[in-house]
Motif scaffolding. Sequence first.
Motif, PDB file in Angstrom:
ATOM      1  N   ASP A   1      52.975 -55.448  36.613  1.00 37.98           N
ATOM      2  CA  ASP A   1      52.208 -56.100  35.550  1.00 37.98           C
ATOM      3  C   ASP A   1      52.935 -56.058  34.204  1.00 37.98           C
ATOM      4  N   ALA A   2      53.907 -55.161  34.072  1.00 32.34           N
ATOM      5  CA  ALA A   2      54.644 -55.053  32.813  1.00 32.34           C
ATOM      6  C   ALA A   2      55.801 -56.050  32.729  1.00 32.34           C
ATOM      7  N   ILE A   3      56.084 -56.757  33.809  1.00 35.31           N
ATOM      8  CA  ILE A   3      57.256 -57.640  33.847  1.00 35.31           C
ATOM      9  C   ILE A   3      57.221 -58.722  32.773  1.00 35.31           C
ATOM     10  N   PRO A   4      56.121 -59.460  32.596  1.00 37.56           N
ATOM     11  CA  PRO A   4      56.135 -60.505  31.565  1.00 37.56           C
ATOM     12  C   PRO A   4      56.481 -59.982  30.171  1.00 37.56           C
ATOM     13  N   ALA A   5      55.929 -58.842  29.808  1.00 42.10           N
ATOM     14  CA  ALA A   5      56.213 -58.275  28.495  1.00 42.10           C
ATOM     15  C   ALA A   5      57.675 -57.861  28.379  1.00 42.10           C
ATOM     16  N   LEU A   6      58.229 -57.311  29.436  1.00 37.24           N
ATOM     17  CA  LEU A   6      59.637 -56.903  29.408  1.00 37.24           C
ATOM     18  C   LEU A   6      60.558 -58.127  29.408  1.00 37.24           C
ATOM     19  N   GLN A   7      60.151 -59.173  30.105  1.00 41.38           N
ATOM     20  CA  GLN A   7      60.937 -60.405  30.054  1.00 41.38           C
ATOM     21  C   GLN A   7      60.967 -60.951  28.633  1.00 41.38           C
ATOM     22  N   GLN A   8      59.861 -60.874  27.948  1.00 42.40           N
ATOM     23  CA  GLN A   8      59.818 -61.302  26.555  1.00 42.40           C
ATOM     24  C   GLN A   8      60.718 -60.424  25.700  1.00 42.40           C
ATOM     25  N   ALA A   9      60.763 -59.138  26.022  1.00 41.49           N
ATOM     26  CA  ALA A   9      61.605 -58.207  25.268  1.00 41.49           C
ATOM     27  C   ALA A   9      63.095 -58.499  25.454  1.00 41.49           C
ATOM     28  N   LEU A  10      63.453 -59.205  26.510  1.00 42.72           N
ATOM     29  CA  LEU A  10      64.851 -59.606  26.687  1.00 42.72           C
ATOM     30  C   LEU A  10      65.291 -60.592  25.604  1.00 42.72           C
ATOM     31  N   GLN A  11      64.332 -61.124  24.838  1.00 41.37           N
ATOM     32  CA  GLN A  11      64.640 -62.027  23.732  1.00 41.37           C
ATOM     33  C   GLN A  11      64.546 -61.318  22.376  1.00 41.37           C
ATOM     34  N   ASP A  12      64.365 -60.009  22.394  1.00 43.09           N
ATOM     35  CA  ASP A  12      64.199 -59.252  21.146  1.00 43.09           C
ATOM     36  C   ASP A  12      65.426 -59.403  20.254  1.00 43.09           C
ATOM     37  N   GLN A  13      65.210 -59.352  18.950  1.00 47.87           N
ATOM     38  CA  GLN A  13      66.328 -59.487  18.009  1.00 47.87           C
ATOM     39  C   GLN A  13      67.262 -58.288  18.040  1.00 47.87           C
ATOM     40  N   GLU A  14      66.791 -57.144  18.540  1.00 47.52           N
ATOM     41  CA  GLU A  14      67.606 -55.934  18.567  1.00 47.52           C
ATOM     42  C   GLU A  14      68.276 -55.774  19.931  1.00 47.52           C
ATOM     43  N   PRO A  15      69.612 -55.682  19.987  1.00 44.90           N
ATOM     44  CA  PRO A  15      70.295 -55.518  21.279  1.00 44.90           C
ATOM     45  C   PRO A  15      69.840 -54.292  22.053  1.00 44.90           C
ATOM     46  N   GLU A  16      69.536 -53.193  21.330  1.00 48.43           N
ATOM     47  CA  GLU A  16      69.131 -51.979  22.022  1.00 48.43           C
ATOM     48  C   GLU A  16      67.809 -52.175  22.758  1.00 48.43           C
ATOM     49  N   VAL A  17      66.938 -53.000  22.207  1.00 47.51           N
ATOM     50  CA  VAL A  17      65.677 -53.285  22.879  1.00 47.51           C
ATOM     51  C   VAL A  17      65.924 -54.159  24.108  1.00 47.51           C
ATOM     52  N   ARG A  18      66.804 -55.148  23.979  1.00 49.25           N
ATOM     53  CA  ARG A  18      67.120 -56.011  25.110  1.00 49.25           C
ATOM     54  C   ARG A  18      67.769 -55.209  26.240  1.00 49.25           C
ATOM     55  N   GLN A  19      68.661 -54.284  25.869  1.00 47.94           N
ATOM     56  CA  GLN A  19      69.299 -53.434  26.879  1.00 47.94           C
ATOM     57  C   GLN A  19      68.247 -52.650  27.656  1.00 47.94           C
ATOM     58  N   MET A  20      67.313 -52.053  26.932  1.00 41.37           N
ATOM     59  CA  MET A  20      66.312 -51.218  27.591  1.00 41.37           C
ATOM     60  C   MET A  20      65.351 -52.062  28.404  1.00 41.37           C
ATOM     61  N   ALA A  21      65.056 -53.269  27.944  1.00 40.41           N
ATOM     62  CA  ALA A  21      64.177 -54.144  28.716  1.00 40.41           C
ATOM     63  C   ALA A  21      64.816 -54.483  30.054  1.00 40.41           C
ATOM     64  N   ALA A  22      66.114 -54.786  30.045  1.00 42.75           N
ATOM     65  CA  ALA A  22      66.813 -55.078  31.303  1.00 42.75           C
ATOM     66  C   ALA A  22      66.804 -53.856  32.212  1.00 42.75           C
ATOM     67  N   PHE A  23      67.096 -52.694  31.634  1.00 35.59           N
ATOM     68  CA  PHE A  23      67.097 -51.459  32.412  1.00 35.59           C
ATOM     69  C   PHE A  23      65.729 -51.205  33.028  1.00 35.59           C
ATOM     70  N   ALA A  24      64.681 -51.420  32.226  1.00 37.75           N
ATOM     71  CA  ALA A  24      63.316 -51.187  32.696  1.00 37.75           C
ATOM     72  C   ALA A  24      62.949 -52.138  33.833  1.00 37.75           C
ATOM     73  N   LEU A  25      63.378 -53.383  33.736  1.00 37.28           N
ATOM     74  CA  LEU A  25      63.097 -54.332  34.815  1.00 37.28           C
ATOM     75  C   LEU A  25      63.797 -53.902  36.104  1.00 37.28           C
ATOM     76  N   GLY A  26      64.956 -53.299  35.973  1.00 39.95           N
ATOM     77  CA  GLY A  26      65.632 -52.762  37.149  1.00 39.95           C
ATOM     78  C   GLY A  26      64.873 -51.595  37.751  1.00 39.95           C
ATOM     79  N   LEU A  27      64.284 -50.762  36.902  1.00 38.86           N
ATOM     80  CA  LEU A  27      63.481 -49.645  37.406  1.00 38.86           C
ATOM     81  C   LEU A  27      62.276 -50.152  38.184  1.00 38.86           C
ATOM     82  N   ILE A  28      61.655 -51.210  37.701  1.00 39.91           N
ATOM     83  CA  ILE A  28      60.501 -51.775  38.400  1.00 39.91           C
ATOM     84  C   ILE A  28      60.947 -52.413  39.714  1.00 39.91           C
ATOM     85  N   GLY A  29      62.071 -53.125  39.673  1.00 40.57           N
ATOM     86  CA  GLY A  29      62.666 -53.627  40.909  1.00 40.57           C
ATOM     87  C   GLY A  29      61.960 -54.789  41.561  1.00 40.57           C
ATOM     88  N   ASP A  30      61.253 -55.574  40.795  1.00 42.43           N
ATOM     89  CA  ASP A  30      60.506 -56.705  41.351  1.00 42.43           C
ATOM     90  C   ASP A  30      61.312 -58.001  41.227  1.00 42.43           C
TER      91      ASP A  30
END
Length: 211
Positions: free
Chosen positions: A32-61
Amino acid sequence: GVQTCALPILSDAEGRVRRRAALALGRVGLPDAIPALQQALQDQEPEVRQMAAFALGLIGDRAARESLVMALADPNQTVQGRAAEALGAIGSREDAAAIGQMVTRHLREGALSTMPPDDLRPATTPAAEAVRLGLYALARLGASDVILSVTVNPDGSPVSRWWPVAFTLARANVPAAAPALRALVETPGRYRSEEHTSELQSHLNLVCRLL
């Protein structure tokens, strides 16, 4: 719960807070957190985008695949690497070609030109780290054809003698990998650890049995 608290925080004014929220959502592991993390992949801060990608990998969907493939072309090289890592964790071989294109792009730009072959430490540049994470993702996906295309030159030699290249090539387990593996194994003084050379030799022996 953590998800309920972290979702709104992904819109916090502070980048460091958004980054921590992305990590928390990934650790919860709820699709259920995937849409929000996908949106975070567009964040202005690279560190946030990095963590969003990492988090999506943890979810693995698999639902996150398309946005992660797009992130392979992110302006930030570390984001690219984390996207590749996440795609490797999700496990769809359909994404191997896109990961290979990202890796090849950095190789052509000389990302590994200064990397010592037997250096086992984390990569010292964002581009080299993107290559490392991309290679390991390809190994995890078992994408032998793409592994060969990015790690072996047309003459059969390895594109680099950096250990992550050798590690990934060793896991292709196809006859076409034999010349490059042999070159890596037989190069004196390249790897400090006998364990690593023995590992390459064992993979070479396996490949040779396929010939």
